[in-house]
Design a protein around this motif. Structure first.
Motif, PDB file in Angstrom:
ATOM      1  N   GLY A 172       0.973  -1.139   0.033  1.00  0.00           N
ATOM      2  CA  GLY A 172      -0.008  -0.093  -0.173  1.00  0.00           C
ATOM      3  C   GLY A 172       0.688   0.943  -0.031  1.00  0.00           C
ATOM      4  N   VAL A 173       1.926   1.630   0.989  1.00  0.00           N
ATOM      5  CA  VAL A 173       3.001   2.616   0.661  1.00  0.00           C
ATOM      6  C   VAL A 173       2.994   2.773  -0.106  1.00  0.00           C
ATOM      7  N   ALA A 174       3.687   1.353  -1.452  1.00  0.00           N
ATOM      8  CA  ALA A 174       4.402   1.680  -2.340  1.00  0.00           C
ATOM      9  C   ALA A 174       3.836   2.117  -3.742  1.00  0.00           C
ATOM     10  N   GLU A 175       2.396   1.980  -3.309  1.00  0.00           N
ATOM     11  CA  GLU A 175       1.222   2.309  -4.461  1.00  0.00           C
ATOM     12  C   GLU A 175       1.267   3.735  -4.247  1.00  0.00           C
ATOM     13  N   ASP A 176       0.933   4.082  -3.012  1.00  0.00           N
ATOM     14  CA  ASP A 176       1.040   5.334  -2.914  1.00  0.00           C
ATOM     15  C   ASP A 176       2.449   6.250  -2.954  1.00  0.00           C
ATOM     16  N   LEU A 177       3.385   5.703  -3.209  1.00  0.00           N
ATOM     17  CA  LEU A 177       4.671   6.395  -3.328  1.00  0.00           C
ATOM     18  C   LEU A 177       4.953   6.271  -4.813  1.00  0.00           C
TER      19      LEU A 177
END
Length: 392
Positions: A172-177
Motif C-alpha cells: 500500500g505504501v509503495a503504490e501510494d508513493l
C-alpha cells in the motif's frame, strides 16, 4: 563543527579527518533520533541484524536522544550530529560522508531521506543511498497541519528519484508513493519490516506488575502506540465505552505523546476512569501483549503497523481498522484478525465483543516468516549490496 561518535562510552569522541582511526562501516543508517516510534524500532532491529551478520554499522543520528538509545548494542557506533533541528544536520552529514565515505547509507522517515540525498550530492561521494518510506504519505500530508508534513509528498517527488534504491514497507505504501512521486511502480521495492525477533518470545514471558493483568481479572483490551492523532485513540475509547455497557472489560494504552491530556479528559467525561488506563511508554510491550485478551489498533493511517505483527506472532487476537496501509496485508485481508472501517466506533465495539467471545485464530508459520528478523535483514542486505556473511 564537530561530529561525535560514541560506543556507549561517557566520553564522546570527535570525528577527525583521518579515516584510518574511524574506518568506513559496512552500513550507515541515518535517522532523526531514537524516540519510541515503530520506524525507529524497526531500523534498530535492522542494525542489530547487520551486526549479527558480522557487519559494521554506524548509526548516524541528527540528535542522539530517545527511548531506544539505551537499547543500541555496544558494537554499533553512534554518530551524534548534535542538530537541534533536523535540517541543520545537513552540513554535518555532508562532512561525515566526506570523511568516513561509507559505501552505503540507509535513511528512513522525513526529512532524513531527503537530507541524505542532498548530502550525497553536496559531498560529492559515491555512497549508495537507499531511502525507506514507512508511511502512507498522501493521507498523512492531508491529516497533519504542520507545513513540513504537508510538503512531504512534494519533497518525495522532487528528491526520491535521486536515490539509488527506494524501499516501501508495504504494498500500500509503495503504490501510494508511486502515485506521489510519479515513479514507475517497479522502481520501488517492498520489504516488510524485521519485526519478529528471537527475544520477542522471551520478553513476552516476563511478568507484568499492573494488577489488571493478574489471573481472574476482567479481560484487557490493549492498544500500543504514540498518543497522536494518527492513532485515533478517541474512537477506540468511545468504542470501549460501548463494550463496557455490555460486559466487564478494561482498556490499557501503552505510549506517550501530545494527545495525553485530551485523552484523559475524554476518559473522565465518559466515566471510564476505573476501566481505562494510559500506562505510558514501556521498553517491553510484549509482556502486556501476551497477557492481554486482544490487541486493538484504531489508526486513521499507517505504513506497516509493527504492533499487529508482534501481537500476531504472540498469538494475541487482533482487531484493527482497515486503514491505508498495512493492516489488511498483515492480517491476510481479515483471515488473521478483525478489520473495521476507519473512525467507526460502533464497528470497533462490535469487533471487540466478537473477538472476546471467539476462539483464538491459528496463524500459519509461513505467513509469519515474511516478517522475521532473518528474512527481512537478508532482503535489506541484498538491496544495499552488502556481501552475505552467514548468520551467527
Amino acid at each position: 563543527m564537530t561530529i561525535n561518535l560514541q560506543k556507549h562510552s561517557p566520553q564522546s569522541q570527535t570525528l577527525q579527518p583521518d579515516r584510518t582511526s574511524h574506518p568506513a562501516p559496512d552500513v550507515a543508517i541515518f535517522l532523526r533520533e531514537l524516540h519510541g516510534g515503530g520506524a525507529e524500532k524497526v531500523l534498530l532491529n535492522l542494525a542489530r541484524g547487520f551486526i549479527d551478520r558480522g557487519l559494521s554499522v554506524d548509526l548516524v543520528l541528527a540528535r542522539a536522544s530517545g527511548h531506544y538509545l539505551s537499547q543500541v548494542p555496544p558494537e554499533i557506533r553512534i554518530v551524534d550530529l548534535q542538530a537541534k533541528w533536523v535540517p541543520l544536520s545537513l552540513p554535518k552529514l555532508v562532512r561525515y560522508l566526506r570523511q568516513v565515505q561509507p559505501e552505503r547509507l540507509l535513511a528512513a522517515l522525513h526529512y532524513p531521506c531527503e537530507i541524505a540525498l542532498w548530502a550525497k550530492r553536496l559531498a560529492g561521494v559515491s555512497t549508495r543511498i537507499v531511502v525507506t518510506e514507512h508511511n502512507h504519505l498522501s493521507i498523512e500530508s492531508k491529516r497533519i497541519p504542520q507545513l513540513s508534513v504537508r510538503l512531504t509528498p512534494l519533497a518525495a517527488r522532487l528528491f526520491y528519484p535521486w536515490a539509488d534504491e527506494i524501499v516501501a514497507v508495504s504494498q500500500g505504501v509503495a503504490e501510494d508513493l508511486s502515485r506521489i512521486t510519479r515513479l514507475k511502480r517497479d522502481r520501488i521495492q517492498v520489504i516488510y519490516n524485521p519485526i519478529i525477533l528471537p527475544e520477542l518470545f522471551t520478553l513476552a514471558q516476563e511478568p507484568v506488575e499492573h494488577p489488571w493483568f493478574r489471573s481472574g481479572e476482567p479481560p484487557v483490551v490493549l492498544a500500543v502506540g504514540r498518543l497522536h492523532p494518527q492513532k485515533d485513540f478517541p474512537t477506540l475509547i468511545r468504542a470501549f465505552a460501548q463494550v463496557r455497557q455490555v460486559r466487564p472489560a478494561r482498556l490499557a494504552i501503552l505510549g506517550d505523546g501530545p494527545e495525553r491530556e485530551r485523552l484523559i479528559e475524554l476518559i473522565e467525561s465518559l466515566g471510564l476512569s476505573n476501566d481505562v488506563a494510559l500506562l505510558g511508554f514501556t521498553q517491553n510491550p510484549y509482556a502486556y501483549m501476551a497477557k492481554a485478551a486482544m490487541l486493538a489498533l484504531s489508526s486513521e493511517w499507517e505504513g506497516l503497523p509493527t504492533v499487529l505483527v508482534e501481537a500476531m506472532a504472540l498469538g494475541t487476537p487482533i482487531i484493527s481498522t482497515n486503514c491505508k496501509s498495512g493492516p489488511a496485508e498483515i492480517l491476510a485481508q481479515g483471515r488473521y484478525g478483525e478489520l473495521t472501517p476507519v473512525g467507526d466506533s460502533d464497528a470497533i465495539a462490535a469487533a471487540i465483543l466478537k473477538t472476546l467471545a471467539a476462539p483464538k485464530r491459528i496463524i500459519d508459520p509461513e505467513w509469519l516468516n515474511q516478517f522475521t528478523w532473518a528474512t527481512c535483514t537478508q532482503q535489506y542486505a541484498d538491496i544495499l549490496g552488502v556481501s552475505q556473511p552467514k548468520m551467527k
